[in-house]
Design an enzyme around this catalytic site. Structure first.
Site, mmCIF file in Angstrom:
data_model
loop_
_atom_site.group_PDB
_atom_site.id
_atom_site.type_symbol
_atom_site.label_atom_id
_atom_site.label_comp_id
_atom_site.label_asym_id
_atom_site.label_seq_id
_atom_site.Cartn_x
_atom_site.Cartn_y
_atom_site.Cartn_z
ATOM 1 N N LEU A 82 0.843 -1.189 0.000
ATOM 2 C CA LEU A 82 0.000 0.000 0.000
ATOM 3 C C LEU A 82 0.882 1.243 0.000
ATOM 4 C CD1 LEU A 82 -2.730 -1.074 2.576
ATOM 5 C CD2 LEU A 82 -2.957 -0.924 0.099
ATOM 6 N N GLY A 85 2.050 7.868 -1.578
ATOM 7 C CA GLY A 85 2.768 8.999 -2.135
ATOM 8 C C GLY A 85 3.682 9.658 -1.121
ATOM 9 N N VAL A 87 6.648 9.559 2.137
ATOM 10 C CA VAL A 87 7.999 9.009 2.279
ATOM 11 C C VAL A 87 7.969 7.628 2.927
ATOM 12 C CG1 VAL A 87 10.233 9.349 3.386
ATOM 13 C CG2 VAL A 87 9.056 11.290 2.359
ATOM 14 N N ASP A 88 7.171 7.444 3.969
ATOM 15 C CA ASP A 88 7.188 6.189 4.711
ATOM 16 C C ASP A 88 6.818 4.992 3.837
ATOM 17 O OD1 ASP A 88 7.928 7.522 7.021
ATOM 18 O OD2 ASP A 88 5.881 7.754 7.736
ATOM 19 N N LEU A 108 -4.967 3.376 -2.742
ATOM 20 C CA LEU A 108 -6.390 3.273 -2.440
ATOM 21 C C LEU A 108 -7.025 4.653 -2.500
ATOM 22 C CD1 LEU A 108 -6.382 0.804 0.600
ATOM 23 C CD2 LEU A 108 -6.308 0.296 -1.856
ATOM 24 N N CYS A 176 -10.236 2.518 9.769
ATOM 25 C CA CYS A 176 -9.734 2.450 8.403
ATOM 26 C C CYS A 176 -8.793 1.268 8.231
ATOM 27 C CB CYS A 176 -9.029 3.751 8.038
ATOM 28 S SG CYS A 176 -8.426 3.801 6.331
ATOM 29 N N GLY A 200 3.576 1.335 5.146
ATOM 30 C CA GLY A 200 4.604 2.122 5.822
ATOM 31 C C GLY A 200 4.318 2.387 7.280
ATOM 32 N N CYS A 277 -7.351 10.414 8.603
ATOM 33 C CA CYS A 277 -6.949 9.818 7.334
ATOM 34 C C CYS A 277 -7.807 10.245 6.160
ATOM 35 C CB CYS A 277 -6.952 8.294 7.466
ATOM 36 S SG CYS A 277 -8.550 7.580 7.938
#
Length: 487
Positions: A82, A85, A87-88, A108, A176, A200, A277
């Site tokens: 998953l 976009g 960094v993690d 997603l 989520c 991440g 989120c």
């Protein structure tokens, strides 16, 4: 121009077509069927040397300890990763790739992400997806874009709205993870041959060995205790947990940033996302107003019953809240809510020693090991996402209304206990599971005076007249004090 990926996976094609939002349904917790533990993919090719950590032709060494949480010893696996976009998730993808796994990235698209014109002048997910695509292009990993807006509405957003209408404070990030990222999505790819889902998250999953596949998978604190996200993962089922990999569980945040630069990732300097989120740039008050509306009510001082002002609806407030009250003479804190009469009780003495809370009940219990904690066992717990733990003792009870519950006795007081939030329990570094806070019910709960309760029950509150103007005496400077300052 953003390249929208068309899935090559037949099972995901229905999720790529935008469907109208369904009517809200009662949220159900995703429970995946028990699946035989697979340490290796039967369809995976023979192991190949791990690719470099940078890109094609770029030699960057990845130290062995950095890929330990990426299950490097079990490569090659087929892993669905998953990506957001950020960094993690990008570093997590790169570490899995460097460990020798066959990765497919998934982005997603969920709540608000296709109805953005109601709130923004430009697309809120466009930039995220551009960065995700750039990272995948650099590594030469396929990217699939999956629509889960309906699922998110039915199983997360509608539940959040109902909880706020009832005066509780839910945690959308926990829901989520449980119902969407590792629920609906995991079910969608169940028959596509992936061994694990990865993300991440800062957490560490310890899976059983091949020789002991009946043992449960364990959720442990990450190496970075400040960034640790086990709180948000604590309500997953065992069948969900045993399918997950979290490559960042063995790495601290500053090292992740260093790796992103070392790997030359296109988003290496991107800031971390903040907030709930699904809201993106939408303010929480705007979300609540849009879906629940406003209903004017009164604000009363808990100790005196004094009428201090008006509010837009009790659902805009949570216990312990200080911001947004707009009352003079503070600081004021929300200490109780009368849901039936739409009244908010506040106090300036929220932190006084005689009004602290140390006992509460927890229901909807979820344990990664079926036995859970022992009765009267001493544990550590979190009552919110933070690095802070409470020492506590738990006692098991059974009630007709809520079934099995835990009575939690904290070793020190906490004023921020809010019904609807999650309490997460730990034995040293091991996360045992979690439950939902039902209430705070010991004798030291914040008292509301009888006058305040009587006023709250009044049908016609127009007779209260104008609000009482409270002045904070600490900020009044007497003439003699002015004289002293002048001298």
């Amino acid at each position: 121009m953003l390249r929208v990926v068309v899935s090559t996976l037949p099972a995901l094609r229905p999720l790529l077509r935008r469907r109208p939002l369904l009517n809200p349904k009662p949220p159900t917790r995703s429970r995946l069927p028990q699946r035989t533990f697979r340490a290796l993919s039967s369809s995976a090719p023979p192991a190949t040397p791990a690719p470099s950590a940078a890109g094609v032709g770029e030699a960057v060494e990845v130290e062995e300890h950095l890929t330990r949480c990426a299950a490097a010893g079990r490569a090659p696996l087929r892993v669905a990763v998953l990506v957001s976009g950020g960094v993690d998730s990008s570093v997590a993808l790169r570490l899995l790739h460097a460990a020798g796994h066959r990765c497919t990235a998934f982005y997603l698209k969920i709540w608000f992400q296709e109805d953005f014109r109601n709130f923004w002048s430009e697309c809120p997910w466009d930039e995220d997806l551009k960065y995700a695509q750039a990272v995948c292009d650099k590594i030469d990993v396929p990217l699939e874009v999956v629509h889960l807006s309906d699922e998110y509405w039915n199983h997360v957003v509608s539940h959040i709205i109902n909880e706020y209408r009832c005066g509780r404070t839910p945690n959308p990030d926990v829901l989520c993870n449980t119902r969407i990222k590792f629920g609906a999505f995991l079910e969608a790819i169940e028959n596509l041959g992936f061994d694990y889902i990865a993300s991440g998250h800062y957490a560490h999953v310890v899976h059983p060995s091949v020789e002991n596949t009946d043992a449960p998978s364990l959720l442990q604190l990450s190496k970075d205790k400040i960034k640790d996200q086990t709180y948000f993962l604590s309500h997953l089922s065992q069948s969900q947990l045993r399918r997950l990999l979290f490559p960042l569980g063995c790495i601290k945040k500053d090292e992740v940033r260093r790796l992103a630069a070392q790997m030359g990732l296109p988003n290496q300097g991107r800031k971390d996302s903040q907030g709930i989120c699904f809201l993106g740039k939408v303010k929480f008050s705007e979300f609540v107003e849009r879906h629940i509306g406003e209903m004017e009510g009164i604000i009363l001082e808990a100790e005196s019953g004094d009428y201090l002002g008006n509010h837009r609806g009790f659902w805009f407030y949570t216990i312990g809240q200080r911001q947004g009250l707009r009352l003079a003479g503070g600081p004021w804190y929300v200490v109780e809510k009368d849901v039936q009469n739409n009244v908010v009780f506040v106090s300036r003495n929220y932190y006084s020693l005689d009004k602290r809370r140390c006992t509460f009940r927890v229901g909807s219990l979820n344990w990664f090991d079926d036995s859970g904690p022992g009765n009267s066992e001493r544990l550590k717990c979190k009552v919110r996402h933070s690095p802070e733990f409470h020492d506590c003792t738990v006692t098991k009870e059974h009630t007709e209304e809520n079934g099995d519950v835990l009575v939690v006795h904290l070793s020190e007081d906490d004023q921020g206990l809010a019904a609807g939030q999650f309490a997460v329990f730990y034995r040293e570094d091991l996360c045992l599971g979690s439950g939902i806070i039902l209430d705070s019910w010991d004798e030291m709960s914040f008292p509301v005076c009888s006058r305040a309760l009587e006023i709250a029950r009044l049908e016609d509150k127009s007779s209260l007249g104008k609000p009482v103007r409270i002045i904070n005496l600490e900020h009044i400077v007497k003439p003699e004090q002015e004289a002293i300052k002048a001298a």
